[in-house]
Write a protein that holds these residues in place. Structure first.
Motif, PDB file in Angstrom:
ATOM      1  N   GLY A 194       0.822  -1.189   0.000  1.00 46.70           N
ATOM      2  CA  GLY A 194       0.000   0.000   0.000  1.00 46.70           C
ATOM      3  C   GLY A 194       0.864   1.250   0.000  1.00 46.70           C
ATOM      4  O   GLY A 194       1.897   1.293   0.663  1.00 46.70           O
ATOM      5  N   SER A 195       0.448   2.247  -0.722  1.00 45.40           N
ATOM      6  CA  SER A 195       1.195   3.494  -0.789  1.00 45.40           C
ATOM      7  C   SER A 195       0.612   4.570   0.121  1.00 45.40           C
ATOM      8  O   SER A 195       1.232   5.609   0.327  1.00 45.40           O
ATOM      9  N   GLU A 196      -0.541   4.325   0.668  1.00 41.57           N
ATOM     10  CA  GLU A 196      -1.190   5.317   1.525  1.00 41.57           C
ATOM     11  C   GLU A 196      -0.339   5.687   2.737  1.00 41.57           C
ATOM     12  O   GLU A 196      -0.195   6.871   3.035  1.00 41.57           O
ATOM     13  N   PRO A 197       0.249   4.707   3.437  1.00 40.42           N
ATOM     14  CA  PRO A 197       1.105   5.079   4.576  1.00 40.42           C
ATOM     15  C   PRO A 197       2.298   5.930   4.157  1.00 40.42           C
ATOM     16  O   PRO A 197       2.716   6.825   4.889  1.00 40.42           O
ATOM     17  N   ALA A 198       2.852   5.670   2.970  1.00 36.16           N
ATOM     18  CA  ALA A 198       3.996   6.455   2.494  1.00 36.16           C
ATOM     19  C   ALA A 198       3.593   7.903   2.254  1.00 36.16           C
ATOM     20  O   ALA A 198       4.301   8.835   2.662  1.00 36.16           O
ATOM     21  N   LEU A 199       2.464   8.111   1.620  1.00 31.66           N
ATOM     22  CA  LEU A 199       1.984   9.476   1.378  1.00 31.66           C
ATOM     23  C   LEU A 199       1.662  10.170   2.690  1.00 31.66           C
ATOM     24  O   LEU A 199       2.055  11.323   2.910  1.00 31.66           O
ATOM     25  N   PHE A 200       0.977   9.478   3.566  1.00 28.37           N
ATOM     26  CA  PHE A 200       0.595  10.058   4.853  1.00 28.37           C
ATOM     27  C   PHE A 200       1.840  10.487   5.639  1.00 28.37           C
ATOM     28  O   PHE A 200       1.918  11.617   6.130  1.00 28.37           O
ATOM     29  N   ALA A 201       2.807   9.599   5.745  1.00 29.44           N
ATOM     30  CA  ALA A 201       4.022   9.906   6.512  1.00 29.44           C
ATOM     31  C   ALA A 201       4.806  11.041   5.870  1.00 29.44           C
ATOM     32  O   ALA A 201       5.286  11.946   6.569  1.00 29.44           O
ATOM     33  N   LEU A 202       4.920  11.012   4.566  1.00 28.71           N
ATOM     34  CA  LEU A 202       5.654  12.065   3.870  1.00 28.71           C
ATOM     35  C   LEU A 202       5.038  13.435   4.143  1.00 28.71           C
ATOM     36  O   LEU A 202       5.739  14.390   4.472  1.00 28.71           O
ATOM     37  N   LEU A 203       3.729  13.515   4.063  1.00 25.77           N
ATOM     38  CA  LEU A 203       3.070  14.808   4.274  1.00 25.77           C
ATOM     39  C   LEU A 203       3.029  15.204   5.745  1.00 25.77           C
ATOM     40  O   LEU A 203       2.970  16.393   6.054  1.00 25.77           O
ATOM     41  N   ARG A 204       3.066  14.251   6.640  1.00 21.15           N
ATOM     42  CA  ARG A 204       3.141  14.572   8.076  1.00 21.15           C
ATOM     43  C   ARG A 204       4.450  15.289   8.385  1.00 21.15           C
ATOM     44  O   ARG A 204       4.488  16.192   9.216  1.00 21.15           O
ATOM     45  N   PHE A 205       5.530  14.851   7.731  1.00 23.32           N
ATOM     46  CA  PHE A 205       6.843  15.437   7.973  1.00 23.32           C
ATOM     47  C   PHE A 205       7.147  16.627   7.074  1.00 23.32           C
ATOM     48  O   PHE A 205       8.014  17.432   7.391  1.00 23.32           O
ATOM     49  N   ASN A 206       6.470  16.731   5.943  1.00 19.98           N
ATOM     50  CA  ASN A 206       6.790  17.793   4.992  1.00 19.98           C
ATOM     51  C   ASN A 206       5.533  18.203   4.224  1.00 19.98           C
ATOM     52  O   ASN A 206       5.373  17.865   3.058  1.00 19.98           O
ATOM     53  N   SER A 207       4.664  18.950   4.863  1.00 19.17           N
ATOM     54  CA  SER A 207       3.411  19.368   4.223  1.00 19.17           C
ATOM     55  C   SER A 207       3.635  20.415   3.133  1.00 19.17           C
ATOM     56  O   SER A 207       2.726  20.703   2.363  1.00 19.17           O
ATOM     57  N   ASP A 208       4.853  20.951   3.025  1.00 17.53           N
ATOM     58  CA  ASP A 208       5.156  21.937   1.981  1.00 17.53           C
ATOM     59  C   ASP A 208       5.090  21.328   0.579  1.00 17.53           C
ATOM     60  O   ASP A 208       4.970  22.056  -0.398  1.00 17.53           O
ATOM     61  N   ILE A 209       5.204  20.019   0.491  1.00 17.58           N
ATOM     62  CA  ILE A 209       5.162  19.381  -0.833  1.00 17.58           C
ATOM     63  C   ILE A 209       3.829  18.672  -1.066  1.00 17.58           C
ATOM     64  O   ILE A 209       3.756  17.653  -1.755  1.00 17.58           O
ATOM     65  N   PHE A 210       2.770  19.237  -0.515  1.00 16.45           N
ATOM     66  CA  PHE A 210       1.425  18.661  -0.623  1.00 16.45           C
ATOM     67  C   PHE A 210       1.073  18.334  -2.079  1.00 16.45           C
ATOM     68  O   PHE A 210       0.769  17.186  -2.403  1.00 16.45           O
ATOM     69  N   TRP A 211       1.085  19.343  -2.944  1.00 11.83           N
ATOM     70  CA  TRP A 211       0.644  19.130  -4.328  1.00 11.83           C
ATOM     71  C   TRP A 211       1.616  18.267  -5.134  1.00 11.83           C
ATOM     72  O   TRP A 211       1.165  17.371  -5.867  1.00 11.83           O
ATOM     73  N   PRO A 212       2.926  18.473  -5.014  1.00 12.02           N
ATOM     74  CA  PRO A 212       3.817  17.552  -5.733  1.00 12.02           C
ATOM     75  C   PRO A 212       3.653  16.098  -5.271  1.00 12.02           C
ATOM     76  O   PRO A 212       3.656  15.183  -6.094  1.00 12.02           O
ATOM     77  N   ALA A 213       3.499  15.903  -3.967  1.00  9.94           N
ATOM     78  CA  ALA A 213       3.323  14.542  -3.458  1.00  9.94           C
ATOM     79  C   ALA A 213       2.024  13.934  -3.961  1.00  9.94           C
ATOM     80  O   ALA A 213       1.984  12.766  -4.355  1.00  9.94           O
ATOM     81  N   LEU A 214       0.967  14.722  -3.977  1.00 10.20           N
ATOM     82  CA  LEU A 214      -0.326  14.245  -4.476  1.00 10.20           C
ATOM     83  C   LEU A 214      -0.226  13.880  -5.958  1.00 10.20           C
ATOM     84  O   LEU A 214      -0.728  12.845  -6.395  1.00 10.20           O
ATOM     85  N   ALA A 215       0.449  14.734  -6.729  1.00  6.01           N
ATOM     86  CA  ALA A 215       0.614  14.472  -8.163  1.00  6.01           C
ATOM     87  C   ALA A 215       1.465  13.227  -8.405  1.00  6.01           C
ATOM     88  O   ALA A 215       1.115  12.378  -9.241  1.00  6.01           O
ATOM     89  N   VAL A 216       2.555  13.092  -7.685  1.00  2.00           N
ATOM     90  CA  VAL A 216       3.455  11.946  -7.865  1.00  2.00           C
ATOM     91  C   VAL A 216       2.760  10.642  -7.473  1.00  2.00           C
ATOM     92  O   VAL A 216       2.856   9.639  -8.190  1.00  2.00           O
ATOM     93  N   ALA A 217       2.052  10.647  -6.354  1.00  2.00           N
ATOM     94  CA  ALA A 217       1.343   9.436  -5.919  1.00  2.00           C
ATOM     95  C   ALA A 217       0.272   9.052  -6.930  1.00  2.00           C
ATOM     96  O   ALA A 217       0.139   7.869  -7.284  1.00  2.00           O
ATOM     97  N   THR A 218      -0.484  10.026  -7.400  1.00  2.00           N
ATOM     98  CA  THR A 218      -1.537   9.747  -8.387  1.00  2.00           C
ATOM     99  C   THR A 218      -0.936   9.226  -9.682  1.00  2.00           C
ATOM    100  O   THR A 218      -1.416   8.235 -10.250  1.00  2.00           O
ATOM    101  N   PHE A 219       0.114   9.878 -10.163  1.00  2.00           N
ATOM    102  CA  PHE A 219       0.756   9.470 -11.406  1.00  2.00           C
ATOM    103  C   PHE A 219       1.341   8.064 -11.294  1.00  2.00           C
ATOM    104  O   PHE A 219       1.109   7.214 -12.162  1.00  2.00           O
ATOM    105  N   GLY A 220       2.076   7.800 -10.231  1.00  2.00           N
ATOM    106  CA  GLY A 220       2.670   6.479 -10.049  1.00  2.00           C
ATOM    107  C   GLY A 220       1.626   5.389  -9.937  1.00  2.00           C
ATOM    108  O   GLY A 220       1.744   4.322 -10.541  1.00  2.00           O
ATOM    109  N   ASN A 221       0.564   5.673  -9.186  1.00  2.00           N
ATOM    110  CA  ASN A 221      -0.489   4.682  -8.989  1.00  2.00           C
ATOM    111  C   ASN A 221      -1.269   4.450 -10.286  1.00  2.00           C
ATOM    112  O   ASN A 221      -1.658   3.324 -10.583  1.00  2.00           O
ATOM    113  N   THR A 222      -1.482   5.506 -11.053  1.00  2.00           N
ATOM    114  CA  THR A 222      -2.168   5.356 -12.339  1.00  2.00           C
ATOM    115  C   THR A 222      -1.308   4.548 -13.312  1.00  2.00           C
ATOM    116  O   THR A 222      -1.829   3.660 -14.005  1.00  2.00           O
ATOM    117  N   LEU A 223      -0.012   4.816 -13.352  1.00  2.00           N
ATOM    118  CA  LEU A 223       0.872   4.015 -14.211  1.00  2.00           C
ATOM    119  C   LEU A 223       0.881   2.546 -13.788  1.00  2.00           C
ATOM    120  O   LEU A 223       0.909   1.653 -14.641  1.00  2.00           O
TER     121      LEU A 223
END
Length: 136
Positions: free
Chosen positions: A29-58
């Motif tokens: 699952g990638s959800e814990p990775a996204l959650f943890a990443l944004l907990r520690f670095n919320s400044d990259i909210f949109w890039p992280a959201l885009a990267v997770a969506t793109f990777g998961n879609t691929l």
């Protein structure tokens, strides 16, 4: 904290890898990775959201491609759903267990690639957006 987690680029590449692999037929699952990443670095909210969506879609499209390679067999429930509802069923591509099977079924049924990709991406984005909101 960045020294502990690595550079933002490294964090985003790791998130991409987790998101891609989680959407294939491999367990994880990638959800814990996204959650943890944004907990520690919320400044990259949109890039992280885009990267997770793109990777998961691929990753989902990889399952779709695998489905296109499969010979015809007796339809299972996921194939019946995909046949009945068409590409919009891929809004559920994010769902555990059934989501991967829906992507394979969509490929097996030769559902159109562009609508399948769009529905898949929208469903995955919505799921990641909710997780990102909870993390920040």
């Amino acid at each position: 904290m960045e020294a502990l987690l690595g550079s933002e680029a490294a964090q985003l590449w790791a998130l991409f890898a987790a998101s891609f692999l989680a959407a294939t037929l491999l367990p994880g699952g990638s959800e814990p990775a996204l959650f943890a990443l944004l907990r520690f670095n919320s400044d990259i909210f949109w890039p992280a959201l885009a990267v997770a969506t793109f990777g998961n879609t691929l990753g989902g499209l990889t399952s779709y491609a695998i489905g296109r390679l499969l010979p015809e067999r007796t339809a299972r429930r996921e194939v019946a759903w995909a046949r009945r509802y068409g590409a919009p069923v891929l809004l559920l591509a994010w769902a555990p267990i059934v989501g991967d099977a829906l992507c394979v079924a969509a490929g097996w049924l030769r559902l159109p690639l562009v609508p399948s990709t769009l529905y898949m991406a929208v469903g995955k984005f919505a799921r990641y957006w909710l997780i990102a909101q909870a993390a920040t």
